[in-house]
Scaffold this active site. Structure first.
Site: not given
Lengths: 291, 291, 291, 291
Positions: C233-234
Site C-alpha cells: 500500500l502507498d
C-alpha cells in the site's frame, strides 16, 4: 452561547491613509462586544491609499446584532472618509453565470458550488446557446435563459441581461467563458462586480485566439487571467493569474486543452475571493487578501 | 521632517486570543504619534492563540523615540500577557553562517547580502573545512573560523561556536549546508534562532542521502525545506519549502544538481523572512506573514 | 489517400540495452512502408534497461494493415528479447472506474471523457455507495454497480469486481478516490493496470488522513500522487505528482479543499498518459514519456 | 575498455520529414559500432519538419573514432538533405559573456561553471563598465574587456566584440543582463548563437522597464524569458521561461528583486540546454529536448 456564521461579519475598508484609523475601527468593534478573528491591512505608499479586511464576531449575546453594529459604524466611517462594506458571513452573495459554447468553467463552478466549496446563491444561467448544449450538466433547478445574440440584437440582449440582474437582485456576474464582448454601457453598469476569465496570461496575448497566438510565438508557458470587466477590453483590474508549462510538441489545440485546466481553477479562485470580500479595488489594480 | 528607517519599527505579538488586543495595541501606537503601515494578524482557532505583525512609523518628531515607545509598551503587553518584540527597522540582525564542503548556499547568501537584498550583519563564517575550500568566494573581511570536528572534539567544537555566538552578539545562526548534526544542548541553546536547510521535501525523505532515496523511490518532484533546528533532527518547525519537477531521466546526481537551486532559494527566503520578523512560532509549527 | 487514426499505431518497447535495437526496429517499420511520427527513448545506465515509445503511421495504402505489421514484428522482438506492445491509435482502451463517497475525481474524469479530452471506453462505474450519492452526475448510460463492502464481504466483493473486469474486457482500473484497500490477490490480478490517486505527496504522509498529518506537521506545500497499485500500500510505482502552496492559515479542512484540485488534475494526467502508452515500468519506478 | 566522454557524441538533425530517416541514421550508427544512449525526435506536422537529437557512444575500440564517424555521416546527411551537427561530448563549447552593471546573472553563471554544473570554456567577459564594478567576483583568470559604449562608438565597440568572438573562436555569446541593444548587423552575425535574458515574461512587457510596466498593470505573476537574439528586439526564438507569484504588496523594486532569481535560473537553464545541443531552431520557434 453557540455562535453561528450569522454572528460573524467581514468588514472591508479603503481610504486615504491617516493615523488612527486602525485604532478607531478596532476600538469601535471592541466597544460593541466584538472580537477580531482575522485582519489584513495594506498601505500603498505610492498612492497613499489604505486597505483593510477584518473578520470579526460577536463575543456573546450581550453584543448588539450585526445590523446595529453596521449602523453604528457609519459614524466611524464618516470621520475617516472610508469606503467600506460590512457583510454578515451567513449572507450568500447572488451570482449570475454567463456562458457560451464551452462549458468547462460552468461545469466546474457548478461542481464547486454543489459540494459547498464556493458559497453563493446562483440566480440564473444565461447563454447565447440553447439549453441542449449543456444537457450533461445538472442545473438543479437554476433558471436557465437562452438569450441569443446577433449584431442587431446585442443592445436588446444586454438590456435583458441587466433586467435579470436587477430582477434577481444579482450581486455578481461571472463571464464563465462567455464569448461576447460587453458594450461600454453594460461594462459600466456592472463595474467592480463582473468577473471575466481571459484565456491568456495577460497582457501577453490580447484579442482573439490567444492560444493560437501563443503557439505561433513559441512561448514555453501558457496562462489564464481572471479580471474585472471594464469598457477597455482585456484591460480590467487583474484578480488572479496562473500558468502551465508547455513544449514545442504542443499544437494550438493542445494549448486549448491544457488551458482549460488553468482557466477553470483561476476563475474559481478569483470568484471565491471576490465573494469572500478579499478583493479590493486600487485604481485599475486590485488588492487581494488571499486565503 | 524626513523619516528614515530609524523612525520605523516592527512589532510582533503572540498571546492567548482575547477581545480588545488589537484595539489596545493600535490605540497605544496612535497615542504615541505613530501610524500603522502594514499589519497582519492570524488567529489559530484550534489552539486559541493570536499572532500579529505590525510595522509602524513615527508620524513626526513630536512622537517619542522608538526606544521610549518600546518601554511604554511594556504596560500594554503585561495587561494581555503578550509575547512580543519591537525592533527598529534600521537595526541589522547579527548572523553567523555555518557551512561544510558544499558552498552553494553560502555563495548565494553572500551575494544577496552584498547587493542589499538580505539586510544583516554577518558576524562570522564557521566551517569544519579550511578556508582554501572557499578560495573563489570573496569573504570581504568577514571573520572566518575553521573549527574542525571529529567524534571526539564535537563537544569542544560546539562550545567554541557557542562562544563565538555570545562574543559576537550573534542573533541568528544559519546552517548553510552544514553537514554536522547539532547536539541536543546546542540545539536547545539556539532554539528559535537557528535555521537549517534540509535538502529534501520534508517529511518525505529524512535522514542521510535524501536525493538518493528520492531517486530510488522514483518520485516526480524533489524539494527542499528550511526549518528551525530542534533536538529532534529533521523535525523542527518548517519555515519554507519548494519543489522542482524531475523525470525518470534524472540520476541521483542530477537530483543533487537540480536540488541546489531549490536549496539556495528556499534558504534565502526563509532567512529573509526570519530577519524581517515575519516568522512566529506556534507550537512546533510556524506562522509566516510572507512578504 | 486520407489517413485516419486507424493507420497510426504506438509501439512501446523495453529490454536489456543492446546495440542495434533502434536500427532494427526503425528499419523494420521503414520496410513495412511506415513513417515514424514521434519517438522517445531512454536508457537506464544503472540497470542497463532500454525503453522506447514510437508512434508511426502507414505512409499509404501499399503498406500492410497494422495487424500484419504487428504480426511481423514478432520476429524482431524475439531477436532482441523485447517486452513490447503495438496498439492502433483508433483502439479505445477499456476503463472501469471505482469510487467511494467523494466524487470530485469521478466528476472530473467523466467531464474530460465527455469533451473528448481523455479517449477511453468506460466499461462501468463501481461504488461501495448507492447510485443516489451521485445523483448530480450524468452517467450517460454507463453501467453503475453498487457493490457494498464490509469486512466479511470484502473477498466476495473483490471477486465481483474482478468478474466485471473480465466480463467487460476491461483493460485499466482507476481508483478515483476509492477508499478501500485492495487485497494482495486483487492487487496482483491488476498489476500494472490499476491506477490510484493518493491524496498526499508520497512518501510524505502515508496511511490514513494525510491532510490532517500534513496540517499537524505544518508543511508549506501539499500534494497528490498517482501511482500503480501494488500489494504494498502507498508504495506502488509513481506516475505523476503535483503540489500546491498552503499557509499557516489553512485548517485541515482547507487542505482537503485545496487538495481536491490537485488530486483531480494529477489523476487525469496520469490516466491520460497511461492510456496513451506513455508510462513504462522500470522495476518499481516508471518511465514517463510525457506529452 | 573504459569509455570516456571522448567516446560519446551528440548528433542533432533537422530536415523535411521523409520515411526512412531514423532507420538510415540508426542503421549507420550501428554499422559503425555505436550504441544509441538517448534519443528524442519531434515531427512538426504543421510545417512537415523533422527534428532529432541522438546521444550515442562507441561500443568499444573496434569502432572508428568519432571524427571518422562524423566524416562518414556526410553521405547519409546528403541523401536526406539533413541540417546536422555531430559533437563529441568531451568538446567544451566556447562562450563569451557580456554584462552591464547588474551582475547577478554573471555571478550565477560563473558559480555554476566553477562547480562543473555548466560545462563550457569561457573565452572572456565583456562589459561596458570597468572591472571595479565586479570587484567581489573572482574572474579566475578569465580575460576581462572593458568596452565602453556611447551612441558614437557603438559601431566601433561592436566591431571589437565581434573581433573578440573570432579571435577567441567563441561559439556562443551570452547577454547576461547586457543592457545594450545589438545592431542588426551584430544580431545577424551571431544568429542562433547569441542568448539573451529578457527580464519579462514575453510578450507581456516588451521594451524598457518591464518590471515597472508589470507593476503598473497589476499582474499577479512576473517572469523572465531566455531567447536567441535577432534583429527584431524582444522577438527572437524563445528557449525558456519561468514565473514567480507576486502580490499587491510588491513595489516595482520588489519585482526587480524577485525577478533576479527568475532571470538567473532561466538563463542558466537555457544556456545549459544550448551548450548540450538540446535546442534546435524551427523557424522563429525552438524545439527544446529538455533534460
Amino acid at each position: 452561547m453557540s455562535l453561528s456564521l450569522a454572528d460573524q461579519a467581514v468588514l472591508t475598508l479603503s481610504s486615504v491613509n491617516r493615523p488612527g484609523i486602525v485604532a478607531r475601527v478596532s476600538g469601535y468593534l471592541f466597544e460593541q462586544g466584538c472580537n477580531i478573528l482575522e485582519a489584513q491591512q495594506y498601505d500603498d505608499t505610492a498612492s497613499g491609499q489604505f486597505f483593510a479586511r477584518i473578520r470579526f464576531n460577536r463575543v456573546d449575546d450581550t453584543a448588539p446584532p450585526i445590523d446595529a453594529i453596521r449602523e453604528g459604524f457609519e459614524t466611524v466611517a464618516r470621520r475617516f472618509d472610508l469606503v467600506w462594506r460590512m457583510r454578515p458571513c451567513d449572507e450568500e452573495r447572488r451570482v449570475l453565470l454567463l456562458v457560451s459554447k464551452f462549458d468547462h468553467c460552468l461545469a466546474d463552478l457548478l461542481y464547486r458550488w454543489r459540494i459547498g466549496e464556493i458559497r453563493m446563491a446562483i440566480t440564473g444561467i444565461v447563454s447565447n446557446h440553447p439549453i441542449e448544449t449543456y444537457r450533461h450538466l445538472d442545473f438543479d433547478g437554476i433558471p436557465f435563459h437562452h438569450l441569443a445574440v446577433t449584431r442587431e440584437t446585442k443592445r436588446q440582449q444586454e438590456t435583458e441581461i441587466l433586467g435579470l440582474v436587477e430582477e434577481t437582485r444579482t450581486d455578481t456576474v461571472v463571464l464563465a467563458r462567455y464569448m461576447q464582448v460587453l458594450s461600454d454601457e453594460m461594462s459600466a453598469a456592472l463595474a467592480g462586480r463582473c468577473i471575466n476569465i481571459h484565456h491568456s496570461f495577460l497582457p501577453g496575448f490580447k484579442g482573439a485566439k490567444p492560444y493560437h497566438q501563443a503557439h505561433a510565438r513559441g512561448v514555453k508557458l501558457i496562462g489564464a487571467t481572471a479580471h474585472y470587466v471594464t469598457a477597455d477590453l482585456d484591460e480590467g483590474p487583474i484578480i488572479e493569474q496562473d500558468v502551465e508549462r508547455i513544449s514545442h510538441q504542443d499544437s494550438a489545440d493542445d494549448l486549448i486543452r491544457k488551458g482549460r485546466d488553468i482557466e477553470r481553477r483561476v476563475l474559481a479562485r478569483a470568484l471565491a475571493w471576490h465573494l469572500d470580500d478579499r478583493v479590493l479595488m486600487n485604481g485599475h489594480r486590485t488588492v487581494v487578501f488571499r486565503d
